[in-house]
Every structure is written in C-alpha cells, then in structure tokens.
Enzyme design. Structure first.
Site, PDB file in Angstrom:
ATOM      1  N   GLY A 133       0.835  -1.204   0.000  1.00  0.00           N
ATOM      2  CA  GLY A 133       0.000   0.000   0.000  1.00  0.00           C
ATOM      3  C   GLY A 133       0.863   1.245   0.000  1.00  0.00           C
ATOM      4  O   GLY A 133       2.055   1.193   0.295  1.00  0.00           O
ATOM      5  N   SER A 134       0.243   2.335  -0.370  1.00  0.00           N
ATOM      6  CA  SER A 134       0.954   3.617  -0.327  1.00  0.00           C
ATOM      7  C   SER A 134      -0.017   4.676   0.129  1.00  0.00           C
ATOM      8  O   SER A 134      -1.219   4.587  -0.134  1.00  0.00           O
ATOM      9  CB  SER A 134       1.459   4.039  -1.702  1.00  0.00           C
ATOM     10  OG  SER A 134       2.040   2.994  -2.371  1.00  0.00           O
TER      11      SER A 134
ATOM     12  N   ASP B 265      -9.182  11.091  10.877  1.00  0.00           N
ATOM     13  CA  ASP B 265      -9.108  10.735   9.456  1.00  0.00           C
ATOM     14  C   ASP B 265      -9.792   9.386   9.231  1.00  0.00           C
ATOM     15  O   ASP B 265      -9.306   8.547   8.471  1.00  0.00           O
ATOM     16  CB  ASP B 265      -7.639  10.681   9.007  1.00  0.00           C
ATOM     17  CG  ASP B 265      -7.495  10.630   7.488  1.00  0.00           C
ATOM     18  OD1 ASP B 265      -8.473  10.974   6.784  1.00  0.00           O
ATOM     19  OD2 ASP B 265      -6.416  10.239   7.002  1.00  0.00           O
TER      20      ASP B 265
ATOM     21  N   SER C 103       2.040  10.068   2.158  1.00  0.00           N
ATOM     22  CA  SER C 103       3.349  10.332   2.744  1.00  0.00           C
ATOM     23  C   SER C 103       4.136   9.064   3.033  1.00  0.00           C
ATOM     24  O   SER C 103       5.157   9.111   3.707  1.00  0.00           O
ATOM     25  CB  SER C 103       3.147  11.095   4.054  1.00  0.00           C
ATOM     26  OG  SER C 103       2.229  10.369   4.860  1.00  0.00           O
TER      27      SER C 103
HETATM   28  N1  LIG Z   1      -0.740  -2.658   9.005  1.00  0.00           N
HETATM   29  C1  LIG Z   1      -1.059  -2.760   7.729  1.00  0.00           C
HETATM   30  N2  LIG Z   1      -1.312  -3.948   7.167  1.00  0.00           N
HETATM   31  C2  LIG Z   1      -1.643  -4.043   5.855  1.00  0.00           C
HETATM   32  N3  LIG Z   1      -1.725  -2.986   5.023  1.00  0.00           N
HETATM   33  C3  LIG Z   1      -1.482  -1.772   5.529  1.00  0.00           C
HETATM   34  C4  LIG Z   1      -1.135  -1.580   6.901  1.00  0.00           C
HETATM   35  N4  LIG Z   1      -0.953  -0.260   7.117  1.00  0.00           N
HETATM   36  C5  LIG Z   1      -1.178   0.350   5.951  1.00  0.00           C
HETATM   37  N5  LIG Z   1      -1.500  -0.544   4.986  1.00  0.00           N
HETATM   38  C6  LIG Z   1      -1.819  -0.258   3.575  1.00  0.00           C
HETATM   39  O1  LIG Z   1      -1.060   0.865   3.163  1.00  0.00           O
HETATM   40  C7  LIG Z   1      -1.930   1.948   2.804  1.00  0.00           C
HETATM   41  C8  LIG Z   1      -1.285   3.259   3.223  1.00  0.00           C
HETATM   42  O2  LIG Z   1      -1.104   3.276   4.626  1.00  0.00           O
HETATM   43  P1  LIG Z   1      -1.493   4.542   5.496  1.00  0.00           P
HETATM   44  O3  LIG Z   1      -2.921   4.913   5.206  1.00  0.00           O
HETATM   45  O4  LIG Z   1      -1.163   4.273   6.908  1.00  0.00           O
HETATM   46  O5  LIG Z   1      -0.497   5.599   4.852  1.00  0.00           O
HETATM   47  P2  LIG Z   1      -0.571   7.186   4.847  1.00  0.00           P
HETATM   48  O6  LIG Z   1       0.639   7.692   4.127  1.00  0.00           O
HETATM   49  O7  LIG Z   1      -0.771   7.661   6.234  1.00  0.00           O
HETATM   50  O8  LIG Z   1      -1.882   7.400   3.978  1.00  0.00           O
HETATM   51  P3  LIG Z   1      -2.757   8.712   3.769  1.00  0.00           P
HETATM   52  O9  LIG Z   1      -2.580   9.059   2.325  1.00  0.00           O
HETATM   53  O10 LIG Z   1      -4.171   8.259   4.072  1.00  0.00           O
HETATM   54  O11 LIG Z   1      -2.247   9.741   4.709  1.00  0.00           O
HETATM   55  C9  LIG Z   1      -3.239   1.641   3.499  1.00  0.00           C
HETATM   56  O12 LIG Z   1      -4.328   2.239   2.862  1.00  0.00           O
HETATM   57  C10 LIG Z   1      -3.283   0.136   3.469  1.00  0.00           C
HETATM   58  O13 LIG Z   1      -3.786  -0.329   2.243  1.00  0.00           O
END
Ligand SMILES: Nc1ncnc2c1ncn2[C@@H]1O[C@H](COP(=O)(O)OP(=O)(O)OP(=O)(O)O)[C@@H](O)[C@H]1O
Length: 651
Positions: free
Chosen positions: A69-70, A184, A73
């Site tokens: 996932g991404s 969020d 940030s």
């Molecule tokens: N613990 C986990 N196990 C499996 N997949 C995960 C986990 N944490 C995150 N992901 C995957 O990675 C993606 C991005 O993680 P996360 O939302 O924490 O990142 P972010 O950079 O904070 O995103 P945002 O753009 O919402 O700020 C998630 O939408 C999910 O699909």
C-alpha cells in the site's frame, strides 16, 4: 545501510503532545493553517530513498518484501523479521520537514499507547536518519481495506455492516476514552484481517483531546470531514470522528458516499454537506433504524451530533446482540485472559515455562476496567522493552524507562522495540515483481478518473467517464516502461530449444501469451539465433533460483466475485482480455505471473492510481475470476476505474 547509534530518549508524555498542523492535508483544503508545499529532497536523499525502498533490503531486523500500500506520505511494505520469520507491515515515511517528522513521531507516540484488537498494533519504530526515514513496524493486516471489501460486494448488508460498525465503534470508544481522536476515519483507513475483523489504522492525523481544548487543523478527506473542519472552525476531535463514522456507515450500507467527489478531492454540493443534508439512494432499501442512526451522526451542528454512548446503545447497533459492543469486547478479552491464565497455570503445573505472560500482552478493555493512559502508572500501557540497534542490527541498549523523544538528535538512528504481540503471519503473495513491462497504445482514449459516488466497480449502474487524450506523464511513463522492456528479452516459444551444448533458458513465471515468459539472458545471447545461444552456469542458476522464488501457480481465492468478475474462460484467454482492456483504457501495466501491476494517470488532475488485477481460481468452483487491489491513489477514482474495466471485459 542505516547507521545506528546508541541513544536514550525521553518519553513523550501525551500531555506534551501539541496539536501539529498537518502538512499533508488534502489538496482541496483551504485552511490557512496548513501548508501543502514541500521541499524537494536532495539527490543523495533521493538515492537513499530508492535504496531503502528496495525489495530484499534490510531495515533493522526486517527484510523488505512486496509493497502492499501507499499513502500520500508513505509506502507500506511487507517486512519479515529475520529471527522470528514473522511478517509485519512496514510503513516507510520520509519526513521532509521538522513538522512532518513531528507528526510521524506523534503517530508513533499515540500508537504505542493504544492496545486494542480493533486498532492496528505498532510493534517497533526504526529511525534511519542517514536515509531520512522513519519506519513504523505494524501488525500486518492481510485482508486489505474495508473500502476494497465493499467495492467487491457493491455494498454490505445491514447485518454485515453492523458487525464491522460495532468493531469500529469498539476501537473508537477505546481511543476516545484514552483521549485520542483519529480525525481521518474513512473506509480506506479501516483494514480487515483474515478473520474479518476491522482494525482502525493510519493515526497520522490523530491527536489528543483535552477537555475545553479545541483543535483547529484541517485534517482528513473532504467527504468524510464535517462542516466545522471544512469551515475552518475550531473543533472538538471526538465530534469529528462521529461525523466520519456516520459517513462510513452510510457508505457501507448504500455502497456510495452521501456527497459526490469530483476529481477525487472536490466535494460537489458542498453547501448541502455544510448543512448536513444528504439523500439515501432510492434503489437501496434500508431499515428505518439504520437511517435514524446515520441521521444522528451526520449532523451539521457538532454539539447536536450523537455521542458514542448514544451510538453504542442504539437499537440498530445492538440488533441480534445481547450486549453493547464494548461490553461484548470486554467479555471477549476477560474470557481470553482467563483462558491464558489457566493455560499458564497448567504449564506451571507441568513444570514447563509459559511462553507468554497473559496479562501483559492482552489488549486493554474498553470501559471502566481498562487502565487509563493518564493514570499514574504509565507502564500499564507502555511497551515492556525498549531496544536500540546498531548498524548490524545488534541490540545495543535496552531501557525500559526511556521512550522516543521528538527532540531526538538527527544523527541518531535507532529502533524502539515494542511488545512482540501475537500476530497472524500471512504468507507472502506467490508473485513477486518481475521486470516485464507492457505499455498501452497511447492512441487509445483514456478514461477520466473523475469520481462518481458508487463504490462498486461491479454494480451495473454508474456513468462511464468521457474519453480523453493521454498526457505528458503517461507518455513519460510509457517511455520508461519501453526502455525497461528493451533491456529485457522475450523468450517466448523457445522452451524446447535446449540442446546439450546450447542451453536456452526461460523463466516460466507467467502464462505463455504475449511475451508472458521472459528470459534473463544478456543482449548478445538473446539476439543470437536460438541454436547459438549460450548461457553461463550463473545464468542457469539465476533462472532456477528465480523460477523457484516465483511461484507461477495460480492462486485460489474466496469471493466475493460477481458475474462480471468470474468466467469459464481459461486464464490465458483472461490474460489477453485484460491486456486488451488495459491497453484500450490507456492503463500502463506490467505482468507478473497472474498479476497485472497497473498504473493509471488521470488526465484532469494527474492523479496517479496504482492497482493490481490478479487472475485467480474461484474457490470451490470450476471457474476463474479477477481480483482488484488498490495500491495507491484516490479510492473513489480507483473504484470508477475498476468499474470501467469490469464493464469493458464482458466475461
Ligand atoms: N498494518 C497494515 N497492514 C496491511 N496494510 C497496511 C497496513 N498499514 C497500511 N497498509 C496499507 O497501506 C496503505 C497506506 O497506509 P497509510 O494509510 O497508513 O499511509 P498514509 O501515508 O498515512 O496514507 P494517507 O494518504 O491516508 O495519509 C493503506 O491504505 C493500506 O492499504
């Protein structure tokens, strides 16, 4: 390689955490308290960034695997602990400014204090200041996002929606009772584990709520954000979460959002949102109870919104259950504790040592029995060990009293190890990234990624986006892919050309259509006539190793599938259909066994969406199906895109 220096940190007490304006807010935010600009990293930083992201690379005691996932940030990859073999989700962030760094440190600080079955568990945090990275080692949740779960089904029945909603509620009651607001909450931040349990993730915007202390930062996604945030008023974080929960429940049971998003970021009908006005789709039949509950949560005036107490005792929430969600959770935990204690006693009796201390590792209960984060004994909720690693990943310091400090000197690189908690390790995907790229015909029309409210790519309704022409970014991507492709050599149909003196080797890691096989041979060998090709022993070993690592077996998957995503066609036929479809939709992709790694760049806003399409066998049936998985990009644009692909496939 990350250098690590022994260092000690002061604990960040929650009381000291200040509200930090969010740097990575949505582009549609008009808040003047936030800044979305960022400083470009220096070339050396970029290099180290690239290296650190590489598959097979080591971060602390973890070997990096596939990207799962991404976010805006971060990049999230599977990480395998080198000693235990356990798999984790490693969220790799690269804060560019001090404010961003503090945000991540706050996320760590808050996460490490939360221990609940419905909240993602932080195991470890690794600072690599040389590469400018902070990595969060999180519990791996292998079922994907709730968003995808709903997309695959169109919408949830009220019964299933209730199950997820109750779990989300439990996690949120726990957060709020510990004075943490999430800010969020959205379907994309609710992950589903193998057993179908929801886990609240992404505490990047979370903060501490203190009585009488209002927050002001613009956070979250506009369609999940309440009017007080969009109007840049000062707000109470807990009320914000309630509004978002209302939007989530609406989306679960209707399969769409109460308001339409255009371009993935702008809310259409903003004035209606600000007044808390929305309609239920006429084609979805909903009970009055669920509507009443949603109507109590999506209320423009924050003080009139339902409280968590009201929600957890609502008739819809408790239909078919003998206990309110948090009571049920507490019972589950005390039953679990009791069982563990009994096991420990039994083991003691048998003279064996208990592998774990039941009380110290169990998630905390909601309600009165749970230890508060603010009570005088912080150790109740704090990790039992703190460990730093040196560059060789040797543990060089253990200190139970020291915790991460936001003011940590920047040269330090270290890890804070939290409790090793029981985790369902997930087998890694049988496919791994292969460097075989395919680019679409750029003359084909590109669908717009404008977002429409329906969640499901599989439902019949929904509009098609107008075709548009490819943009510069797409062309650039196309060129890069072409370049990569030119470094590789398709060795299709040459499997049987081996002789005892001239060995032709091909990697049989994908179906044998349209260059589905690839060779690792060098240019000279590849361009030589088949009978003249020569390969070193090293080449052969490479191929064998690669073949071994790349399991070409088609995966069998359980649903949900619909008639639009299943077929009696063979995987090979499916392969060419998908390929054709992606080309005509101007989606750049690369094939990897039965998986298409896809990338689509929206023409209106240059929004990039990365996703996977996997061909699989449908469990228990003599059929094949296709599974979508979003890796990056706006979930609603992705949903529209999937819908378009499925409509165009005619399986
Ligand atoms: N613990 C986990 N196990 C499996 N997949 C995960 C986990 N944490 C995150 N992901 C995957 O990675 C993606 C991005 O993680 P996360 O939302 O924490 O990142 P972010 O950079 O904070 O995103 P945002 O753009 O919402 O700020 C998630 O939408 C999910 O699909």
């Amino acid at each position: 390689m990350a250098t690590a220096v022994s260092s000690s940190y002061n604990d960040i007490h929650l009381e000291t955490i200040q509200e930090i304006p969010s740097a990575s807010c949505s582009t549609s935010c008009s808040s003047n308290s936030t800044s979305c600009s960022s400083n470009s990293p220096s070339p050396s930083m970029r290099n180290s960034n690239r290296n650190l992201h590489k598959k097979g690379q080591k971060i602390g005691n973890y070997i990096l695997g596939k990207t799962i996932g991404s976010g805006t940030s971060s990049k999230v990859k599977i990480g395998t602990h080198i000693h235990t073999g356990k798999q984790y989700a490693i969220k790799i962030t690269k804060p560019k400014r001090i404010k961003e760094r503090k945000e991540i440190e706050r996320e760590i600080s808050i996460l490490k204090r939360l221990k609940h079955d419905n909240i993602i568990q932080l195991h470890d945090a690794i600072y690599d200041d040389e590469a400018g990275k902070i990595c969060l080692i999180l519990e791996l949740v292998s079922g994907g996002e709730l968003f995808d779960y709903i997309v695959a089904r169109g919408r949830l029945s009220e019964k299933e929606g209730r199950k997820f909603f109750r779990q989300m509620l439990c996690g949120l009651i726990y957060c709020h009772s510990n004075m943490v607001c999430h800010r969020d909450l959205k379907l994309e931040n609710l992950l589903v584990d193998d057993e179908g349990n929801v886990k609240i993730s992404d505490f990047g915007y979370s903060n501490i709520v203190r009585p009488g202390n209002l927050l002001s930062t613009f956070c979250g996604s506009p369609v999940y954000a309440p009017p007080e945030i969009l109007l840049e008023k000062r707000y109470n974080g807990t009320e914000v979460d309630i509004w978002s929960m209302g939007v989530i429940l609406y989306a679960m049971v209707t399969g769409q959002l109460p308001w339409t998003l255009t371009d993935g970021v702008q809310v259409e009908g903003m004035d209606r949102l600000l007044r808390g006005e929305f309609k239920y789709p006429s084609h979805v039949i909903l009970s009055d109870d669920v509507k009443e509950l949603i109507n109590r949560m999506i209320v423009a005036e924050p003080s009139e919104r339902a409280t968590l107490d009201e929600i957890k005792s609502h008739i819809w929430v408790n239909k078919g259950f003998s206990m309110e969600p948090d009571q049920e959770y507490n019972k589950k935990i005390s039953d679990r504790l009791e069982k563990e204690q009994q096991q420990a006693l039994l083991q003691q009796h048998e003279g064996t040592k208990s592998p774990r201390q039941p009380c110290s590792e169990s998630p905390y209960m909601n309600g009165a029995n749970k230890p508060s984060l603010f009570q005088s004994s912080p150790n109740l909720t704090l990790p039992t060990k703190l460990t730093s690693h040196n560059s060789n990943n040797n543990i060089i310091q253990t200190n139970n009293d020291k915790y991460l400090s936001p003011n940590k000197p920047s040269q330090f690189s270290s890890a804070i190890c939290l409790d090793e908690k029981k985790i369902n390790s997930t087998p890694s995907s049988p496919h791994s990234i292969s460097p075989q790229y395919t680019s679409p015909q750029l003359t084909s029309p590109t669908p717009s990624a404008s977002t429409t409210p329906p969640l499901s790519p599989l439902s019949v309704s929904g509009q098609r986006s107008p075709p548009t022409t490819p943009n510069f970014k797409t062309s650039l991507f196309h060129n890069i892919f072409k370049k990569k492709q030119s470094n590789l050599h398709i060795n299709q149909n040459h499997n049987n050309s081996n002789s005892h003196s001239d060995i032709s080797v091909s990697v049989n890691n994908s179906p044998t259509i349209n260059g589905g096989q690839q060779s690792i041979v060098d240019n000279a060998s590849a361009n030589a006539p088949i009978s003249k090709r020569r390969f070193s022993l090293e080449d052969i070993v490479k191929v064998i190793t690669r073949n071994k690592n790349k399991n070409p077996k088609i995966r069998t998957m359980r649903g949900p599938f619909t008639s639009g995503t299943t077929t009696r066609k063979t995987p090979l036929e499916l392969f060419s259909l998908i390929e054709e479809n992606l080309n005509s939709n101007n989606i750049v992709f690369r094939k990897n066994c039965y998986v298409f790694d896809c990338k689509h760049i929206g023409t209106l806003n240059n929004e990039t969406i990365n996703f996977e399409i996997e061909i699989c066998r449908v469990s228990g049936m003599d059929m094949y199906g296709i599974k979508f998985k979003r890796l990056y990009g706006d979930a609603w644009c992705y949903s529209s895109l999937c819908k378009q692909i499925v409509n165009g496939l005619t399986l």
